[in-house]
Each structure stands twice: as structure tokens, then as C-alpha cells.
Design a protein around this motif. Sequence first.
Motif: not given
Length: 338
Positions: A24-40
Motif C-alpha cells: 500500500x505504498x509503505x515499502x516505497x517510502x521506507x526503501x526511499x528513506x534507506x536510499x537517501x541515507x545511503x547516498x549521504x
Amino acid sequence: MNTNSHQTLGEFIIENQADFIYSSGELSRLLSSIKLATKVVNYKVNKAGLVSILGEFGNENVQGEKQQKLDVFANETFIETLSQREVVCGIASEENEDFIAIQPSKNSKNSKYVVLIDPLDGSSNIDVNVSVGTIFSIYHRVTEPGTPVTIEDFLQPGNKQVAAGYVIYGTSTMLVYTTGKGVNGFTLNPGIGTFYLSHPNMCIPEDGNIYSVNEGNYVKFPQGVKNYIKYCQADEDNRPYTSRYIGSLCSDFHRNMLKGGIYIYPSGTNNPNGKLRLLYECNPMAFIAEQAGGKASDGFKRIMDIEPTELHQRIPFFCGSKNMVEKAEEFMRNEELK
């Protein structure tokens, strides 16, 4: 599955959202936050030699290990980023003694997930410019959404994971993850800061010729492990195998997944139960290994069936090509029966 190499991680997540059991969209939001932290974190790792972020921080973590400055930075980055999303109710980190409960918001009923993370795996290698990584594991909470998260939400066996992955900050930065429908790898294009699908449908060869173990601890290993190492070194039947050990789980695992091999961190070292943590390292890597056709064991039983008893529980770990792990288990069982 779309195997277009121009497909981004974000596009892939959305396209395959239906594979996620709680879609229901949660995975996309959760993985996008991991993706962002990974880039930092990737940015800091890649400029580590240019700024004052190398060396020890001056504290020990809950494991009694010296914290590196980048350990602390990575830990704070992932916690802060994950806390901003209204889908995570709690975070447990290898660097923290206890779990962190995310304060409920007006949308707290959507906070259905807990994340367990090793923010910077292999951080002792940073000062010598060897690849390090991040390992993460995601579970659906077992307590009622909208209520405070409890230890029960984190002490779940690995077979309850809904997603897991790792990141390697190496010659290229890769994010590899699974939601229980195979394993896919994405490589970061540093020029534009976007992850692209580079390794679709990753599989571990059933056999391999690489064994990864810290042989400096050989005299303390269980006899079954010693016997298996001697088997690997024997000059017969396509052996001896090649010994390769980096000391960064992400890197050793990733190499063996691509080329075929086994990673072993047994009991009987300086850590009686082994060094690796069940929740932060072994369960997520076991989930990925199995989804890629490999196997993960404590030498006798499946890693993901072990019932956790504490947040920082350590266990022996045998992981990689299916036939190699089963051969190691055979040596362990034979010695146990004597």
C-alpha cells in the motif's frame, strides 16, 4: 520483471510493489528513506581521506567495540532519516544498546514496520580504504499499530522478514535487496545520484571454489570447521579452493554471491558464540542468500528459524553456495556424532 538497465531503483520499487505482502505504498517510502541515507553515507565514505572523519570516535559501542567516527555518523544518519517517515515505529541498531521507539504521530496507525540495521559493517577497514557496507532488515510489527513499539516487535525470527538488503561502498556503490521475490542489485551513478538496476535476478552458484574465514583463529575453531577447511585445501576433486577474506561481511558475501563461495564465522573464536549478530547481520544476509538460491546455517540448522532471545545475540554463521554450506554442515554433524 523488467531487466532494463536504465530502470531506476524508485521505478523498480513501484513496478514491483505488488510483490510486497503489505502493498500500500509503505515499502516505497521506507526503501526511499534507506536510499537517501545511503547516498549521504556514501558521500562521507568517499571523501573520508579529505575530511576529519577517519579514526576512532573515542567510545565503545554496546558490543564493546571501538566506534569509528564514520560508525557514529552513519548510525545518526540512518536513524534520523528513517525517523522522518511515518511508516517506521521503531529502529534497532548494532551501535545502540536498546531499540529506539519513534514517537507516534497523528498518522501513527501507518507506522507498521521496525528496521534493524548495521549502519557501517566492516568499519575497522575504513582507515585502510577497504570496502565497507550497510546491512538492513525490515519486519512488520507484531504489536498493535498506534501503540508504543516493544521488544517483541524486534525479537522475531528471520523467516518473518518482509525485506532485507545491504549496501557496498566500494569501487562502485551498490544496493542489493529482496522482498522475498528474488534478489536485485542497483548501482549508484554518482554523477546524478541515482541508483540503476544493474544486477537483475541475482543468483548464487550452487557450487563455488572460494572459502572466506579468518584462519588466524584456526586453533580456536570447532573441530568440524577445522576438518572442513582441510577439505577445502585438499588437492583433489577440483580443489584446493581459494581462500579470500576481507573482514567486511558485505564485501565477502557479495563476492561469494557473484562467484560462488562460502563465508564462515564460527564459534570458538575470541567470541564463544561467534562474532556476528543474528538480528543485524545474519538474518538479513540469510534472507538474501536463500532468495538467491544459496543457504545460511549456524552449522546445524537454518539461520532464519532461530528464535531470537536478545537484541545483540551472536551466533555462528555459515552462508553462501548451497552445496558448500551443506558440505560444511556435514563436517559439523560428523564431528558432533563422535
